[in-house]
Design a protein around this motif. Sequence first.
Motif, PDB file in Angstrom:
ATOM      1  N   SER A 121       0.815  -1.220   0.000  1.00  0.00           N
ATOM      2  CA  SER A 121       0.000   0.000   0.000  1.00  0.00           C
ATOM      3  C   SER A 121       0.839   1.256   0.000  1.00  0.00           C
ATOM      4  N   ASP A 154      -3.702   3.230  -7.061  1.00  0.00           N
ATOM      5  CA  ASP A 154      -4.617   2.689  -6.052  1.00  0.00           C
ATOM      6  C   ASP A 154      -4.907   1.229  -6.358  1.00  0.00           C
ATOM      7  N   GLU A 157      -7.344  -2.240  -5.397  1.00  0.00           N
ATOM      8  CA  GLU A 157      -8.614  -2.749  -4.872  1.00  0.00           C
ATOM      9  C   GLU A 157      -8.595  -4.271  -4.982  1.00  0.00           C
ATOM     10  N   TRP A 158      -9.078  -4.927  -3.896  1.00  0.00           N
ATOM     11  CA  TRP A 158      -9.175  -6.382  -3.908  1.00  0.00           C
ATOM     12  C   TRP A 158     -10.625  -6.778  -3.696  1.00  0.00           C
ATOM     13  N   LEU A 206     -16.114  -5.830  -2.612  1.00  0.00           N
ATOM     14  CA  LEU A 206     -14.886  -5.114  -2.286  1.00  0.00           C
ATOM     15  C   LEU A 206     -14.447  -5.473  -0.883  1.00  0.00           C
ATOM     16  N   TRP A 253     -10.868  -4.872   0.139  1.00  0.00           N
ATOM     17  CA  TRP A 253      -9.785  -3.988   0.588  1.00  0.00           C
ATOM     18  C   TRP A 253      -9.492  -2.976  -0.518  1.00  0.00           C
ATOM     19  N   SER A 254      -9.154  -1.739  -0.111  1.00  0.00           N
ATOM     20  CA  SER A 254      -8.903  -0.693  -1.101  1.00  0.00           C
ATOM     21  C   SER A 254      -8.044   0.403  -0.498  1.00  0.00           C
ATOM     22  N   THR A 255      -7.229   1.009  -1.332  1.00  0.00           N
ATOM     23  CA  THR A 255      -6.464   2.186  -0.912  1.00  0.00           C
ATOM     24  C   THR A 255      -7.214   3.479  -1.192  1.00  0.00           C
ATOM     25  N   PRO A 304     -15.207   4.110  -2.171  1.00  0.00           N
ATOM     26  CA  PRO A 304     -15.317   3.092  -3.221  1.00  0.00           C
ATOM     27  C   PRO A 304     -15.794   3.723  -4.531  1.00  0.00           C
ATOM     28  N   THR A 341      -7.572  -4.739 -14.540  1.00  0.00           N
ATOM     29  CA  THR A 341      -8.190  -5.687 -13.602  1.00  0.00           C
ATOM     30  C   THR A 341      -7.681  -7.093 -13.911  1.00  0.00           C
TER      31      THR A 341
END
Length: 435
Positions: free
Chosen positions: A79, A88, A90-91, A98, A100-102, A106, A132
Amino acid sequence: MFQATRRRLALWYTTITAVLLLFFASGVYLYVRSTLIERVDDTLNHVVEVVTRSLIIEPLDTTPSELHVNIESSFRDNSDTVEDDHIDLEWFSPTGKLLWSTLSEPLNIPIYPNRTGETVYVSPDHLLRQVTERVEIGRHVMGYLRVSHPWFEVTKPSRQLIVDLSIGIVIMLISVAGIGWFLSGLAIEPVRESYQRLKQFTADASHELRNPIAMIQTNVQVALADPEPIPQHYRQQLQIVERLTRRLGRLVDDLLFLARQDSGIVQPHFVSVPLDALLMDVIEEQQLVAASKDIILSLDIIEPVINTTAETAEDIFTMQGDWDELARLFTNLVSNAVQYTPAGGKVGVKLQQIGRNNHFQLQVKVSDTGIGIPEDALPEIFHRFYRVDSSRTHSKVAGSGLGLAIAGAIVEHHQGQIQIDSKLNQGTTVTVTLR
């Protein structure tokens, strides 16, 4: 004339250069933009590969046979790294949730696995370039990794490039316009000198021919007026010489007039010219010729229906112009109409004021019921020495083909317009509009 040609040449130089520069600038812009996009996509794909290799996959505590991604351990080290590059992460779970995300908020953008990169519209001032990746172990989908990069990394240098290219193109066009003007002047200078020499020769030759022609004509007239009887055949020959000399004199006068007009040595002498009085003089001079051919010659002056004082009414048909040139113009037009109208025909001259919104012009129409002009000859009739066909030159007073050329030059000198409408064997109407 040469200045207009020079302007056209310089304009062509500048226009062609502008088109070439536009194509070149468009090519440079598209190349740089595609290079920036490829560089961003390469960065995103590199991040995907790095993050995918660093994922920590563990068995579930409840079901050891199933595997899952340890999110905290997998993304804790990545991160900080990607944040420095404005990237950024996103998982998403295998179901698209969603996890996890930086990102601070969202994106609410559906998942579309795409390793080639796509541009995503988030808001009017926020675009993202995204890649993606679907993460699989065997046939088991562990989740989806989406990597985003702000689009301004492409738009910002692209806009700056557009500004730089625009400034460069403007500077280049200004330079090309100046160089084109200079080069067109060099290219046209030999033509200008040749044309000036030709005009000077024509003017000098016409001027030098006037005296001997006048002397010949005077001697012939003296011989014809001799009280001693002259044999009839000699008299006829002298009359032919006198007639041809008169025609040659008119031709020389016309050539001299056109040469002076072309060279610009004739200074305009504009005064207030009452056009109605001028036309009366012209009609009066041509009445005798018209009567000898049994032609009805008339002048119609149409007074405008307006409330004016006596002084204003006198100025309705007054314009600024050269009296001698205008007299020559309308004498040529009326004499042409009389010459090419058969016996029993009509020639009418109409003067009126036209225009609107306090911008008025004077219009003179010379109409006849003569032999007319073929439609295909109308575009050529103002060219010098042009004659429609031999059937129009059978008259003893056949012209030289310079009358309408002189008329056009005089109208142009007065910044007016001249138009001819004609139907074969029905008649011709010449319309002259003067300011």
